[in-house]
Design a protein around this motif. Sequence first.
Motif, PDB file in Angstrom:
ATOM      1  N   PRO A  24      38.691  32.399  50.219  1.00  0.00           N
ATOM      2  CA  PRO A  24      38.184  31.031  50.093  1.00  0.00           C
ATOM      3  C   PRO A  24      36.995  30.794  51.029  1.00  0.00           C
ATOM      4  O   PRO A  24      37.010  31.205  52.197  1.00  0.00           O
ATOM      5  CB  PRO A  24      39.380  30.168  50.498  1.00  0.00           C
ATOM      6  CG  PRO A  24      40.569  31.009  50.190  1.00  0.00           C
ATOM      7  CD  PRO A  24      40.146  32.417  50.493  1.00  0.00           C
ATOM      8  N   GLY A  25      35.969  30.167  50.485  1.00  0.00           N
ATOM      9  CA  GLY A  25      34.798  29.870  51.286  1.00  0.00           C
ATOM     10  C   GLY A  25      33.806  31.005  51.366  1.00  0.00           C
ATOM     11  O   GLY A  25      32.834  30.929  52.116  1.00  0.00           O
ATOM     12  N   ASP A  26      34.003  32.060  50.585  1.00  0.00           N
ATOM     13  CA  ASP A  26      33.096  33.208  50.591  1.00  0.00           C
ATOM     14  C   ASP A  26      32.747  33.537  49.150  1.00  0.00           C
ATOM     15  O   ASP A  26      33.632  33.626  48.299  1.00  0.00           O
ATOM     16  CB  ASP A  26      33.762  34.407  51.272  1.00  0.00           C
ATOM     17  CG  ASP A  26      32.767  35.481  51.668  1.00  0.00           C
ATOM     18  OD1 ASP A  26      32.008  35.932  50.782  1.00  0.00           O
ATOM     19  OD2 ASP A  26      32.749  35.882  52.847  1.00  0.00           O
ATOM     20  N   SER A  27      31.465  33.705  48.863  1.00  0.00           N
ATOM     21  CA  SER A  27      31.048  33.954  47.487  1.00  0.00           C
ATOM     22  C   SER A  27      31.247  35.403  47.058  1.00  0.00           C
ATOM     23  O   SER A  27      31.130  35.731  45.883  1.00  0.00           O
ATOM     24  CB  SER A  27      29.572  33.572  47.305  1.00  0.00           C
ATOM     25  OG  SER A  27      28.749  34.311  48.192  1.00  0.00           O
ATOM     26  N   SER A  28      31.542  36.285  48.004  1.00  0.00           N
ATOM     27  CA  SER A  28      31.759  37.684  47.651  1.00  0.00           C
ATOM     28  C   SER A  28      33.236  37.937  47.392  1.00  0.00           C
ATOM     29  O   SER A  28      34.101  37.189  47.847  1.00  0.00           O
ATOM     30  CB  SER A  28      31.270  38.614  48.765  1.00  0.00           C
ATOM     31  OG  SER A  28      32.055  38.447  49.937  1.00  0.00           O
ATOM     32  N   GLY A  29      33.535  39.004  46.650  1.00  0.00           N
ATOM     33  CA  GLY A  29      34.919  39.302  46.334  1.00  0.00           C
ATOM     34  C   GLY A  29      35.142  40.780  46.119  1.00  0.00           C
ATOM     35  O   GLY A  29      34.219  41.595  46.251  1.00  0.00           O
ATOM     36  N   VAL A  30      36.351  41.122  45.764  1.00  0.00           N
ATOM     37  CA  VAL A  30      36.737  42.502  45.482  1.00  0.00           C
ATOM     38  C   VAL A  30      37.291  42.548  44.062  1.00  0.00           C
ATOM     39  O   VAL A  30      38.233  41.807  43.737  1.00  0.00           O
ATOM     40  CB  VAL A  30      37.801  43.007  46.483  1.00  0.00           C
ATOM     41  CG1 VAL A  30      38.244  44.416  46.116  1.00  0.00           C
ATOM     42  CG2 VAL A  30      37.262  42.958  47.912  1.00  0.00           C
ATOM     43  N   LYS A  31      36.713  43.409  43.227  1.00  0.00           N
ATOM     44  CA  LYS A  31      37.217  43.577  41.873  1.00  0.00           C
ATOM     45  C   LYS A  31      38.359  44.596  41.893  1.00  0.00           C
ATOM     46  O   LYS A  31      38.237  45.656  42.513  1.00  0.00           O
ATOM     47  CB  LYS A  31      36.098  44.056  40.952  1.00  0.00           C
ATOM     48  CG  LYS A  31      36.451  44.058  39.473  1.00  0.00           C
ATOM     49  CD  LYS A  31      35.333  44.662  38.637  1.00  0.00           C
ATOM     50  CE  LYS A  31      34.053  43.875  38.760  1.00  0.00           C
ATOM     51  NZ  LYS A  31      32.993  44.401  37.853  1.00  0.00           N
ATOM     52  N   VAL A  32      39.472  44.243  41.228  1.00  0.00           N
ATOM     53  CA  VAL A  32      40.624  45.137  41.200  1.00  0.00           C
ATOM     54  C   VAL A  32      41.056  45.385  39.749  1.00  0.00           C
ATOM     55  O   VAL A  32      40.659  44.650  38.837  1.00  0.00           O
ATOM     56  CB  VAL A  32      41.815  44.567  42.015  1.00  0.00           C
ATOM     57  CG1 VAL A  32      41.426  44.395  43.471  1.00  0.00           C
ATOM     58  CG2 VAL A  32      42.304  43.247  41.425  1.00  0.00           C
TER      59      VAL A  32
END
Length: 373
Positions: A24-32
Amino acid sequence: MHTPTRPHDLIVSPFLDEYLVLRPGDSSGVKVQGHHYMELRQLATSRGPLPDWLRSAARRRWGLDLGDRTAGDVLLIRDPSPYGHGRASYEVNNGCNWACDHCVYGSKRHEGLSWAPRARLLRTLRDAGVLWIELGGGEATIDKHFPETYAYSYDLGMQVELLTNLSTMFRPHMVELLVSRRPYRVTSSVYGATEATFDGFTGRRGAFKKFMRGLAAAREAELPLSLSVVITEKNAHEAAAMRALAERFAPRVREYTHMSPTFSGGDEPLAQQAPEYLHSRTPFTGCDAGHTSLNVSPFGLATVCKVSRDHPIPLLKEGVAGLARLGGISDRALQRQDGCSGCALQKSCTTCMPLVKLYRKAGSPLDRYCQHA
């Protein structure tokens, strides 16, 4: 009223045809992969330990040390949705405390849903698969139910972007709300680099001082700022200074120089155009509006986007199932019509058909939206 829940560290969610782990609060992520999603879903239910691969991924992506905490303590698991709407913009309230002449909302009436139906609307958007939500207006933060609206959107597992003029951002309760539940982006607009220009642009004495106080408060709280430099004939003489101001405070800066009609087809904003800032734009090659994204009015009416508002779907009456019609509405709205249907320049046209219709309704000069000018 919304009773706050314990903020979550990570969101695990389907997103269109993929699965994401987000902070939350971060535009980056991890694809799983799908099996990873199912693994985390089961662990969160049983309050089992977090898998090593997730601990490592969180450390690499966000520098987040999850320690020996359990999945149930860390994760918010989003359920799959049969509806493919991953993004939404929600106009919390079209009322505004400023009176900018270029505003595409035209008459900015202060009205919106009471809390109970609003909470139901947000749950409907969650059930539709919305993972990224934009809260705007008008000026969303002056709505009496804004704090609950923002907190509930966050607590439902949506990544929140706030569109605001920053006029209330310096208030302690606003800072506390956004620090405790961080948005992934706070977007605002720069209308002048001096008090005289900014206040004249907004039609409100003291607007520049409030904007600068809000800007300073957002930076001090390390909120992820994005600033749009809006250039019209009223402030074009300060264009360079506005750019410099924006770049001083925000890592993400954009420029808006083309004035559009109001969403109801009013021509008032067109008179604010600075002619020297009209320039060629990239061709319009289609968009996902109505298929994977949507817009929602202050009264819960879902439309293809902010521009294409025909055939609204009353979400509070029809629920999430009503959105099944939105893709077809979008496809029809984007088809070239009337004089555009046989145009030989369609492939290089820079304006979508719903926006063309607004320009026509407003009696706009052809050079604002058509290559044939």
